[in-house]
Design a protein around this motif. Structure first.
Motif, PDB file in Angstrom:
ATOM      1  N   GLY A 121     -20.515  19.690  22.845  1.00  0.00           N
ATOM      2  CA  GLY A 121     -21.627  19.964  21.947  1.00  0.00           C
ATOM      3  C   GLY A 121     -21.206  19.751  20.503  1.00  0.00           C
ATOM      4  O   GLY A 121     -20.215  19.063  20.229  1.00  0.00           O
ATOM      5  N   TYR A 142     -19.792  15.785  17.119  1.00  0.00           N
ATOM      6  CA  TYR A 142     -20.148  15.880  18.531  1.00  0.00           C
ATOM      7  C   TYR A 142     -18.900  15.757  19.391  1.00  0.00           C
ATOM      8  O   TYR A 142     -18.110  14.831  19.233  1.00  0.00           O
ATOM      9  CB  TYR A 142     -21.155  14.799  18.914  1.00  0.00           C
ATOM     10  CG  TYR A 142     -21.776  15.027  20.271  1.00  0.00           C
ATOM     11  CD1 TYR A 142     -22.678  16.073  20.467  1.00  0.00           C
ATOM     12  CD2 TYR A 142     -21.459  14.209  21.349  1.00  0.00           C
ATOM     13  CE1 TYR A 142     -23.254  16.301  21.710  1.00  0.00           C
ATOM     14  CE2 TYR A 142     -22.035  14.428  22.597  1.00  0.00           C
ATOM     15  CZ  TYR A 142     -22.926  15.477  22.776  1.00  0.00           C
ATOM     16  OH  TYR A 142     -23.487  15.701  24.001  1.00  0.00           O
ATOM     17  N   LYS A 189     -26.353  10.982  24.502  1.00  0.00           N
ATOM     18  CA  LYS A 189     -26.344  12.437  24.699  1.00  0.00           C
ATOM     19  C   LYS A 189     -27.280  12.812  25.847  1.00  0.00           C
ATOM     20  O   LYS A 189     -26.949  13.670  26.676  1.00  0.00           O
ATOM     21  CB  LYS A 189     -26.770  13.160  23.420  1.00  0.00           C
ATOM     22  CG  LYS A 189     -25.778  13.096  22.276  1.00  0.00           C
ATOM     23  CD  LYS A 189     -26.285  13.910  21.093  1.00  0.00           C
ATOM     24  CE  LYS A 189     -25.307  13.893  19.927  1.00  0.00           C
ATOM     25  NZ  LYS A 189     -25.323  12.649  19.175  1.00  0.00           N
ATOM     26  N   THR A 193     -25.640  14.578  29.205  1.00  0.00           N
ATOM     27  CA  THR A 193     -25.989  15.959  29.537  1.00  0.00           C
ATOM     28  C   THR A 193     -26.734  16.072  30.868  1.00  0.00           C
ATOM     29  O   THR A 193     -26.871  17.179  31.405  1.00  0.00           O
ATOM     30  CB  THR A 193     -26.832  16.595  28.415  1.00  0.00           C
ATOM     31  OG1 THR A 193     -27.952  15.748  28.102  1.00  0.00           O
ATOM     32  CG2 THR A 193     -25.976  16.807  27.160  1.00  0.00           C
ATOM     33  N   HIS A 211     -27.573  20.552  22.410  1.00  0.00           N
ATOM     34  CA  HIS A 211     -27.104  19.208  22.090  1.00  0.00           C
ATOM     35  C   HIS A 211     -28.227  18.397  21.447  1.00  0.00           C
ATOM     36  O   HIS A 211     -28.040  17.762  20.400  1.00  0.00           O
ATOM     37  CB  HIS A 211     -26.655  18.468  23.353  1.00  0.00           C
ATOM     38  CG  HIS A 211     -25.428  19.016  23.999  1.00  0.00           C
ATOM     39  ND1 HIS A 211     -24.347  18.235  24.345  1.00  0.00           N
ATOM     40  CD2 HIS A 211     -25.096  20.270  24.392  1.00  0.00           C
ATOM     41  CE1 HIS A 211     -23.419  18.971  24.924  1.00  0.00           C
ATOM     42  NE2 HIS A 211     -23.866  20.211  24.962  1.00  0.00           N
TER      43      HIS A 211
END
Length: 264
Positions: A121, A142, A189, A193, A211
């Motif tokens: 994250g 990140y 991302k 995720t 995120h």
């Protein structure tokens, strides 16, 4: 900045899985006019011995460990190749696993956090005194990793935090390693995720909504920072051209605004 007419036009992009992407870093290099030569040693690609055609090398992340040289031929190959690239004076940039491979190639160690904590994250990093020439202020970056680095004496820490003290470092004049991921786009991302959702259950990981909600707030300054960094990184080429010294403040004028914005 575009590719100088008398300089190599290719960048070696080393990835670790078939569908790995160079993300924003790749896009910014292509925008400058460089051709990306994508290599994946884990899939049998040979790494170039002659680096005269390359303006730089970027090694990206992956789910494996820099300690997997005994089980993954690709990792062993990279560990043997990195010192040749660095010693040849070619600008080298390692991101996450790439930074950990640089650490091991230089004689350092890579290991999990003592309490098993991860950084997945957005995480704060802070420049060291030496690192202020490259990171003018604390930044939110990140992350996606579960191992950290212990550097050998030949490397200098540029950015740090309490959980994983080595967040960015320099090895000699032309090699850099970042524990974080400046290349990751919003699309990446979203994919990470979901495809690696089990990692979000690890201690210290942020949940998917965090995120994605943090992206519009913290990604723009990171984007401006990495855009400015890449020009300075490419200028560290030691094969004849005079490198930009880390303490040469005049060389940083074009990216002053990016550093200021990163601090906001």
């Amino acid at each position: 900045m575009t590719v100088p007419a008398d300089k190599p036009k290719k960048i070696a992009i080393v990835v670790h899985r078939e569908h790995s992407r160079p993300g924003r870093v790749g896009a910014l290099l292509e925008k400058r006019g460089y051709e990306l030569h994508r290599l994946c040693p884990n899939l049998g690609c040979r790494l170039p011995e002659d680096m005269s055609d390359y303006a730089g090398v970027v090694i990206f992340g992956g789910p494996m460990s820099a300690n997997d040289c005994g089980t993954l031929a690709g990792i062993k190959c990279e560990l043997e190749w990195i010192p040749k690239v660095v010693e040849a004076g070619v600008p080298f940039l390692g991101l996450c696993l790439g930074a950990q491979l640089l650490t091991r190639a230089a004689g350092g160690r890579v290991a999990p956090h003592p309490q098993g904590l991860v950084e997945i994250g957005y995480v704060d990093i802070h420049p060291t005194e030496t690192g202020r020439a490259w990171f003018r202020a604390p930044m939110k970056v990140y992350q996606w990793h579960r191992e950290g680095m212990t550097l050998p004496a030949c490397c200098e820490v540029l950015a740090t935090n309490d959980r994983y003290p080595v967040q960015a470092f320099r090895h000699g004049p032309n090699a850099f390693g970042f524990q974080f991921h400046p290349e990751v786009t919003l699309e990446m991302k979203r994919i990470w995720t979901l495809s690696a959702a089990e990692r979000l259950k690890m201690p210290g990981a942020q949940q998917r909504g965090v995120h994605l909600s943090m992206h519009p707030l913290y990604d723009p300054p990171l984007d401006r920072w990495i855009n400015g960094f890449l020009d300075r990184w490419l200028a560290t080429d030691q094969r004849g051209a005079k490198p930009i010294a880390a303490n040469d403040m005049s060389a940083e004028e074009p990216i002053e605004a990016a550093f200021r914005l990163a601090a906001e």
